[in-house]
Design a protein around this motif. Structure first.
Motif, PDB file in Angstrom:
ATOM      1  N   LEU A  74       0.724  -1.385  -0.076  1.00 23.23           N
ATOM      2  CA  LEU A  74      -0.058   0.168   0.020  1.00 23.23           C
ATOM      3  C   LEU A  74       0.845   1.125   0.110  1.00 23.23           C
ATOM      4  O   LEU A  74       0.573   2.305  -0.723  1.00 23.23           O
ATOM      5  N   LEU A  75       2.090   1.268   0.803  1.00 26.75           N
ATOM      6  CA  LEU A  75       2.778   2.245   0.783  1.00 26.75           C
ATOM      7  C   LEU A  75       3.492   2.602  -0.430  1.00 26.75           C
ATOM      8  O   LEU A  75       3.921   3.956  -0.867  1.00 26.75           O
ATOM      9  N   ILE A  76       3.791   1.593  -0.889  1.00 25.84           N
ATOM     10  CA  ILE A  76       4.570   1.695  -2.244  1.00 25.84           C
ATOM     11  C   ILE A  76       3.949   2.126  -3.176  1.00 25.84           C
ATOM     12  O   ILE A  76       4.228   2.966  -4.148  1.00 25.84           O
ATOM     13  N   TYR A  77       2.596   1.551  -3.374  1.00 28.78           N
ATOM     14  CA  TYR A  77       1.652   2.194  -4.472  1.00 28.78           C
ATOM     15  C   TYR A  77       1.395   3.590  -4.111  1.00 28.78           C
ATOM     16  O   TYR A  77       1.594   4.476  -5.287  1.00 28.78           O
ATOM     17  N   LYS A  78       1.199   4.120  -3.035  1.00 35.38           N
ATOM     18  CA  LYS A  78       1.039   5.484  -2.905  1.00 35.38           C
ATOM     19  C   LYS A  78       2.243   6.399  -3.143  1.00 35.38           C
ATOM     20  O   LYS A  78       2.022   7.292  -3.789  1.00 35.38           O
ATOM     21  N   ALA A  79       3.474   5.886  -2.685  1.00 34.41           N
ATOM     22  CA  ALA A  79       4.564   6.466  -3.058  1.00 34.41           C
ATOM     23  C   ALA A  79       4.897   6.779  -4.618  1.00 34.41           C
ATOM     24  O   ALA A  79       5.198   7.771  -5.348  1.00 34.41           O
ATOM     25  N   ASN A  80       4.452   5.625  -5.312  1.00 35.38           N
ATOM     26  CA  ASN A  80       4.400   5.684  -6.913  1.00 35.38           C
ATOM     27  C   ASN A  80       3.653   6.607  -7.639  1.00 35.38           C
ATOM     28  O   ASN A  80       3.715   7.006  -8.708  1.00 35.38           O
ATOM     29  N   HIS A  81       2.615   7.230  -6.612  1.00 37.43           N
ATOM     30  CA  HIS A  81       1.710   7.931  -7.245  1.00 37.43           C
ATOM     31  C   HIS A  81       1.606   9.188  -6.541  1.00 37.43           C
ATOM     32  O   HIS A  81       0.869  10.041  -6.385  1.00 37.43           O
ATOM     33  N   GLY A  82       2.972   9.556  -6.062  1.00 39.73           N
ATOM     34  CA  GLY A  82       3.194  10.797  -5.471  1.00 39.73           C
ATOM     35  C   GLY A  82       2.694  11.089  -3.850  1.00 39.73           C
ATOM     36  O   GLY A  82       2.931  12.341  -3.620  1.00 39.73           O
ATOM     37  N   GLU A  83       2.156  10.120  -3.309  1.00 37.86           N
ATOM     38  CA  GLU A  83       1.929  10.263  -1.634  1.00 37.86           C
ATOM     39  C   GLU A  83       2.923   9.601  -1.049  1.00 37.86           C
ATOM     40  O   GLU A  83       2.870   8.241  -0.865  1.00 37.86           O
ATOM     41  N   ILE A  84       3.843  10.225  -0.462  1.00 37.08           N
ATOM     42  CA  ILE A  84       5.169   9.769   0.147  1.00 37.08           C
ATOM     43  C   ILE A  84       4.393   9.890   1.847  1.00 37.08           C
ATOM     44  O   ILE A  84       4.626  11.021   2.346  1.00 37.08           O
ATOM     45  N   TYR A  85       4.441   8.591   2.574  1.00 35.18           N
ATOM     46  CA  TYR A  85       4.274   8.489   3.900  1.00 35.18           C
ATOM     47  C   TYR A  85       5.352   7.626   4.564  1.00 35.18           C
ATOM     48  O   TYR A  85       5.583   6.612   3.913  1.00 35.18           O
ATOM     49  N   SER A  86       5.322   7.933   5.873  1.00 32.06           N
ATOM     50  CA  SER A  86       6.480   7.317   6.608  1.00 32.06           C
ATOM     51  C   SER A  86       5.663   6.477   7.734  1.00 32.06           C
ATOM     52  O   SER A  86       6.141   5.444   8.285  1.00 32.06           O
ATOM     53  N   ASP A  87       4.285   7.045   8.155  1.00 33.21           N
ATOM     54  CA  ASP A  87       3.625   6.457   9.105  1.00 33.21           C
ATOM     55  C   ASP A  87       2.134   6.308   8.804  1.00 33.21           C
ATOM     56  O   ASP A  87       1.663   6.945   7.984  1.00 33.21           O
ATOM     57  N   ILE A  88       1.551   5.330   9.369  1.00 37.39           N
ATOM     58  CA  ILE A  88       0.156   4.971   9.154  1.00 37.39           C
ATOM     59  C   ILE A  88      -0.286   4.688  10.695  1.00 37.39           C
ATOM     60  O   ILE A  88       0.213   3.842  11.494  1.00 37.39           O
ATOM     61  N   LEU A  89      -1.635   5.259  11.015  1.00 39.59           N
ATOM     62  CA  LEU A  89      -2.086   4.830  12.181  1.00 39.59           C
ATOM     63  C   LEU A  89      -3.678   4.310  11.935  1.00 39.59           C
ATOM     64  O   LEU A  89      -4.369   5.014  11.461  1.00 39.59           O
ATOM     65  N   ILE A  90      -3.678   3.152  12.185  1.00 37.75           N
ATOM     66  CA  ILE A  90      -4.977   2.240  11.966  1.00 37.75           C
ATOM     67  C   ILE A  90      -5.737   2.006  13.238  1.00 37.75           C
ATOM     68  O   ILE A  90      -5.336   1.783  14.156  1.00 37.75           O
ATOM     69  N   THR A  91      -7.066   2.649  13.109  1.00 39.13           N
ATOM     70  CA  THR A  91      -7.865   2.588  14.464  1.00 39.13           C
ATOM     71  C   THR A  91      -9.036   1.541  14.090  1.00 39.13           C
ATOM     72  O   THR A  91      -9.683   1.552  13.048  1.00 39.13           O
ATOM     73  N   LEU A  92      -9.059   0.383  14.983  1.00 33.32           N
ATOM     74  CA  LEU A  92     -10.041  -0.727  14.875  1.00 33.32           C
ATOM     75  C   LEU A  92     -11.051  -0.493  15.860  1.00 33.32           C
ATOM     76  O   LEU A  92     -10.721  -0.403  17.246  1.00 33.32           O
ATOM     77  N   TYR A  93     -12.250  -0.414  15.235  1.00 36.37           N
ATOM     78  CA  TYR A  93     -13.423  -0.138  16.399  1.00 36.37           C
ATOM     79  C   TYR A  93     -14.035  -1.538  16.710  1.00 36.37           C
ATOM     80  O   TYR A  93     -13.939  -2.534  15.697  1.00 36.37           O
ATOM     81  N   PRO A  94     -14.704  -1.731  17.720  1.00 34.38           N
ATOM     82  CA  PRO A  94     -15.302  -2.759  18.169  1.00 34.38           C
ATOM     83  C   PRO A  94     -16.568  -3.357  17.075  1.00 34.38           C
ATOM     84  O   PRO A  94     -16.660  -4.592  17.141  1.00 34.38           O
TER      85      PRO A  94
END
Length: 269
Positions: A74-94
């Motif tokens: 996912l991060l590589i795909y976004k980087a290849n499309h100009g969205e460079i990220y180093s961090d993701i915070l995933i929130t899982l709800y009950p």
């Protein structure tokens, strides 16, 4: 790639990896990578927390590979499309819903890179000595008696120059690699590989100490490492730094040191 589908798959695998006791909680999954996620050596760290982000949670470790691979893809795909990220915070709800938050954390990355550079710079001569003694070539049998192995590592016109010699029991200085007695192509290729890898390490170290560490590290362009038979270096006697052939301070020519307890670099007073 449909990123929404990929996010759903990652969230599902993260949820499957939760212990039963955490299934009905709000869970935060912190995902951190390096500056260049497209680099094959760049990993993705994942950490499961409670809602307050104060307590790390244990997970089953059954689906790590699935969400690890998904996050990197996912991060590589976004980087290849100009969205460079180093961090993701995933929130899982009950209730089964989830949320993804992306950002680029320059401060975290710089701190991690600085700490890696600081520790690596201090251990560089010992690392080079260890690497030299691990080579298995017929040029020199490191089990026989010798007084010193002398590694001269120098940067000339921006390029690394590596010279490896040893002092025998009769105080004679001889080259480590003997092309007179060893004329095979495989031997030459092995030596070339060693010199290339050593040179690359030297240039990398030079760039680090003149780059991210330049506030703390004195300029230099040559290191002479005198490796004793034990391979254990004495910092004051066996390691010598130079700038334009002028010897530098024996205090590792740094303006500070890395404090392992505080986990930070401290300047000398």
């Amino acid at each position: 790639m449909d990123t929404s589908i990929k996010e759903r798959q990652i969230a599902e695998f993260c949820r499957k990896d939760l212990l039963e006791e955490n299934q009905n909680q709000v869970i935060k999954v912190s995902c951190q990578t390096g500056r260049d996620v497209k680099n094959v050596r760049t990993s993705v760290g994942t950490y499961f927390y409670d809602e307050s982000l104060s307590n790390i949670l244990v997970q089953k470790q059954e689906f790590v590979e699935e969400y690890y691979d998904g996050l990197k893809e996912l991060l590589i795909y976004k980087a290849n499309h100009g969205e460079i990220y180093s961090d993701i915070l995933i929130t899982l709800y009950p209730d089964g819903s989830y949320q993804f938050k992306y950002w680029f954390d320059e401060e975290r990355l710089y701190k991690e890179e600085f700490i890696t550079a600081a520790i690596g710079s201090e251990s560089f001569p010992s690392t080079m000595a260890d690497c030299l003694l691990s080579y298995d070539l017929p040029a020199i049998n490191f089990k026989k008696k010798y007084a010193k192995i002398i590694m001269t590592l120098e940067i000339k016109v921006g390029e690394p120059v590596v010279d490896l010699r040893y002092r025998n029991g009769r105080n004679q200085i001889k080259p480590v690699f003997n092309f007179t007695d060893n004329t095979s192509q495989s031997y030459k290729e092995s030596v070339d590989k060693i010199l290339r890898l050593t040179g690359n390490s030297l240039l990398h170290q030079y760039n680090i100490t003149h780059g991210i560490m330049k506030e703390f590290w004195e300029p230099w362009n040559k290191i002479i490492i005198e490796v004793p038979p034990s391979g254990i270096l004495n910092e004051l006697e066996d390691i010598h730094y130079y700038l334009d052939d002028k010897p530098l301070d024996k205090k590792y020519f740094t303006r500070g040191y890395f404090d392992m307890e505080k986990w930070e670099y401290v300047k000398y007073k």
